[in-house]
Design a protein around this motif. Structure first.
Motif, PDB file in Angstrom:
ATOM      1  N   GLN A  47      24.693  41.151  43.071  1.00 10.82           N
ATOM      2  CA  GLN A  47      25.212  40.628  41.813  1.00 10.82           C
ATOM      3  C   GLN A  47      26.657  41.045  41.548  1.00 10.82           C
ATOM      4  O   GLN A  47      27.521  40.195  41.284  1.00 10.82           O
ATOM      5  CB  GLN A  47      24.336  41.074  40.643  1.00 10.82           C
ATOM      6  N   ASP A  48      26.947  42.334  41.602  1.00  9.14           N
ATOM      7  CA  ASP A  48      28.299  42.812  41.286  1.00  9.14           C
ATOM      8  C   ASP A  48      29.333  42.223  42.230  1.00  9.14           C
ATOM      9  O   ASP A  48      30.410  41.782  41.799  1.00  9.14           O
ATOM     10  CB  ASP A  48      28.353  44.342  41.335  1.00  9.14           C
ATOM     11  N   TYR A  49      29.018  42.217  43.525  1.00 11.19           N
ATOM     12  CA  TYR A  49      29.962  41.682  44.505  1.00 11.19           C
ATOM     13  C   TYR A  49      30.153  40.181  44.309  1.00 11.19           C
ATOM     14  O   TYR A  49      31.281  39.678  44.360  1.00 11.19           O
ATOM     15  CB  TYR A  49      29.474  41.966  45.926  1.00 11.19           C
ATOM     16  N   LEU A  50      29.049  39.444  44.086  1.00 13.38           N
ATOM     17  CA  LEU A  50      29.144  38.000  43.937  1.00 13.38           C
ATOM     18  C   LEU A  50      29.913  37.606  42.682  1.00 13.38           C
ATOM     19  O   LEU A  50      30.709  36.664  42.706  1.00 13.38           O
ATOM     20  CB  LEU A  50      27.746  37.375  43.906  1.00 13.38           C
ATOM     21  N   VAL A  51      29.696  38.332  41.585  1.00 13.05           N
ATOM     22  CA  VAL A  51      30.441  38.046  40.356  1.00 13.05           C
ATOM     23  C   VAL A  51      31.927  38.260  40.590  1.00 13.05           C
ATOM     24  O   VAL A  51      32.766  37.434  40.197  1.00 13.05           O
ATOM     25  CB  VAL A  51      29.937  38.913  39.184  1.00 13.05           C
ATOM     26  N   TRP A  52      32.269  39.381  41.240  1.00  9.81           N
ATOM     27  CA  TRP A  52      33.687  39.629  41.546  1.00  9.81           C
ATOM     28  C   TRP A  52      34.240  38.546  42.466  1.00  9.81           C
ATOM     29  O   TRP A  52      35.320  37.996  42.221  1.00  9.81           O
ATOM     30  CB  TRP A  52      33.854  40.997  42.222  1.00  9.81           C
ATOM     31  N   LEU A  53      33.506  38.210  43.526  1.00  5.04           N
ATOM     32  CA  LEU A  53      33.980  37.227  44.496  1.00  5.04           C
ATOM     33  C   LEU A  53      34.171  35.860  43.862  1.00  5.04           C
ATOM     34  O   LEU A  53      35.233  35.234  44.004  1.00  5.04           O
ATOM     35  CB  LEU A  53      32.995  37.129  45.663  1.00  5.04           C
ATOM     36  N   PHE A  54      33.150  35.380  43.148  1.00  7.34           N
ATOM     37  CA  PHE A  54      33.227  34.049  42.558  1.00  7.34           C
ATOM     38  C   PHE A  54      34.327  33.982  41.500  1.00  7.34           C
ATOM     39  O   PHE A  54      35.063  32.996  41.423  1.00  7.34           O
ATOM     40  CB  PHE A  54      31.880  33.661  41.933  1.00  7.34           C
ATOM     41  N   SER A  55      34.432  35.023  40.681  1.00 13.26           N
ATOM     42  CA  SER A  55      35.469  35.046  39.643  1.00 13.26           C
ATOM     43  C   SER A  55      36.860  35.087  40.262  1.00 13.26           C
ATOM     44  O   SER A  55      37.786  34.404  39.802  1.00 13.26           O
ATOM     45  CB  SER A  55      35.275  36.255  38.720  1.00 13.26           C
ATOM     46  N   ALA A  56      37.014  35.880  41.323  1.00 14.87           N
ATOM     47  CA  ALA A  56      38.314  35.999  41.983  1.00 14.87           C
ATOM     48  C   ALA A  56      38.730  34.683  42.628  1.00 14.87           C
ATOM     49  O   ALA A  56      39.877  34.239  42.482  1.00 14.87           O
ATOM     50  CB  ALA A  56      38.276  37.111  43.027  1.00 14.87           C
ATOM     51  N   VAL A  57      37.807  34.045  43.330  1.00 14.12           N
ATOM     52  CA  VAL A  57      38.114  32.762  43.975  1.00 14.12           C
ATOM     53  C   VAL A  57      38.448  31.708  42.919  1.00 14.12           C
ATOM     54  O   VAL A  57      39.404  30.936  43.061  1.00 14.12           O
ATOM     55  CB  VAL A  57      36.935  32.295  44.853  1.00 14.12           C
ATOM     56  N   LEU A  58      37.675  31.692  41.839  1.00 13.44           N
ATOM     57  CA  LEU A  58      37.910  30.745  40.754  1.00 13.44           C
ATOM     58  C   LEU A  58      39.272  30.972  40.118  1.00 13.44           C
ATOM     59  O   LEU A  58      40.051  30.034  39.910  1.00 13.44           O
ATOM     60  CB  LEU A  58      36.793  30.895  39.721  1.00 13.44           C
ATOM     61  N   CYS A  59      39.571  32.236  39.830  1.00 18.42           N
ATOM     62  CA  CYS A  59      40.829  32.574  39.178  1.00 18.42           C
ATOM     63  C   CYS A  59      42.023  32.230  40.073  1.00 18.42           C
ATOM     64  O   CYS A  59      43.022  31.678  39.616  1.00 18.42           O
ATOM     65  CB  CYS A  59      40.831  34.066  38.845  1.00 18.42           C
ATOM     66  N   ARG A  60      41.912  32.547  41.348  1.00 19.20           N
ATOM     67  CA  ARG A  60      43.016  32.265  42.273  1.00 19.20           C
ATOM     68  C   ARG A  60      43.188  30.774  42.505  1.00 19.20           C
ATOM     69  O   ARG A  60      44.297  30.306  42.760  1.00 19.20           O
ATOM     70  CB  ARG A  60      42.790  32.999  43.593  1.00 19.20           C
ATOM     71  N   SER A  61      42.100  30.023  42.418  1.00 18.85           N
ATOM     72  CA  SER A  61      42.197  28.569  42.553  1.00 18.85           C
ATOM     73  C   SER A  61      42.868  27.945  41.333  1.00 18.85           C
ATOM     74  O   SER A  61      43.563  26.929  41.458  1.00 18.85           O
ATOM     75  CB  SER A  61      40.807  27.956  42.730  1.00 18.85           C
ATOM     76  N   LEU A  62      42.646  28.550  40.176  1.00 24.76           N
ATOM     77  CA  LEU A  62      43.247  28.043  38.937  1.00 24.76           C
ATOM     78  C   LEU A  62      44.715  28.430  38.797  1.00 24.76           C
ATOM     79  O   LEU A  62      45.478  27.756  38.098  1.00 24.76           O
ATOM     80  CB  LEU A  62      42.470  28.570  37.727  1.00 24.76           C
ATOM     81  N   ARG A  63      45.109  29.505  39.472  1.00 26.33           N
ATOM     82  CA  ARG A  63      46.467  30.043  39.304  1.00 26.33           C
ATOM     83  C   ARG A  63      47.567  29.015  39.562  1.00 26.33           C
ATOM     84  O   ARG A  63      48.492  28.892  38.743  1.00 26.33           O
ATOM     85  CB  ARG A  63      46.642  31.269  40.195  1.00 26.33           C
TER      86      ARG A  63
END
Length: 199
Positions: A47-63
């Motif tokens: 859970q912790d890793y997936l939340v970080w991974l998905f949020s990071a990928v999402l955020c970097r895609s939006l940047r």
């Protein structure tokens, strides 16, 4: 420590139950028990890793979109900042916004769905995860766009109602096509096979 012990006991019982159900050829129960167990395992272990991974990928895609439009900026791989004339809004990409629940639920279901072959399940798992990611990507864009136009007074409506409605309509569409139209999906996948004819 207690939760970890309980988890490993439940995990062992889950594996045993799967072996019993498979030997008994109870495909329906095997699907249900397998899907729920795999979902719970993914959430507990990753859970912790997936939340970080998905949020990071999402955020970097939006940047790049934020930089190009100037409507928002992203910080620390999990925070979107919107600067308006009279207020600054912060959208934090947490467990709920990351899409982890929907992704792991779909993964658990497709991995044990009996009407597809192993190869088809693997392909559909990857395709479904990508689909859910893009659905969530456009949901966040929708939320950010409405907040930029309307301000903080629109937050509850766009996040809890409009955004969720948009996202879950797309998720239901995915589930409907994958789990209730398997014969159509299989026919399409067979056409993608090397050397397959389009007849």
């Amino acid at each position: 420590m207690l939760y970890t012990t309980i988890f490993w006991i439940c995990f062992s019982l889950w594996i045993y139950a799967l072996s019993v159900l498979k030997r008994a050829k109870l495909a329906g129960f095997y699907f249900i028990v397998g899907s729920i167990g795999l979902f719970a395992t993914c959430i507990f272990l990753f859970q912790d890793y997936l939340v970080w991974l998905f949020s990071a990928v999402l955020c970097r895609s939006l940047r790049p979109i934020g930089l190009f439009t100037g409507l928002f900026s992203t910080v620390n791989d999990n925070l979107i900042i919107l600067k308006r004339p009279l207020e600054t809004l912060y959208v934090y990409l947490d467990f709920e916004c990351s899409g982890v629940i929907e992704t792991t639920a779909f993964f658990g279901l497709i991995m044990f769905y009996p009407l597809y072959t192993r190869k088809e399940r693997s392909f559909l798992a990857l395709t479904g995860i990508a689909y859910i990611y893009f659905a969530n990507f456009f949901r966040i864009l929708l939320i950010v766009g409405v907040l930029q136009l309307g301000g903080s007074t629109w937050f509850y409506f766009v996040h809890s109602i409009l955004g969720r409605l948009f996202f879950y309509v797309l998720i239901i569409t995915l589930y409907y096509n994958v789990f209730t139209r398997s014969h159509i999906v299989q026919k399409y996948l067979q056409r993608l096979e090397p050397g397959a004819t389009l007849a």
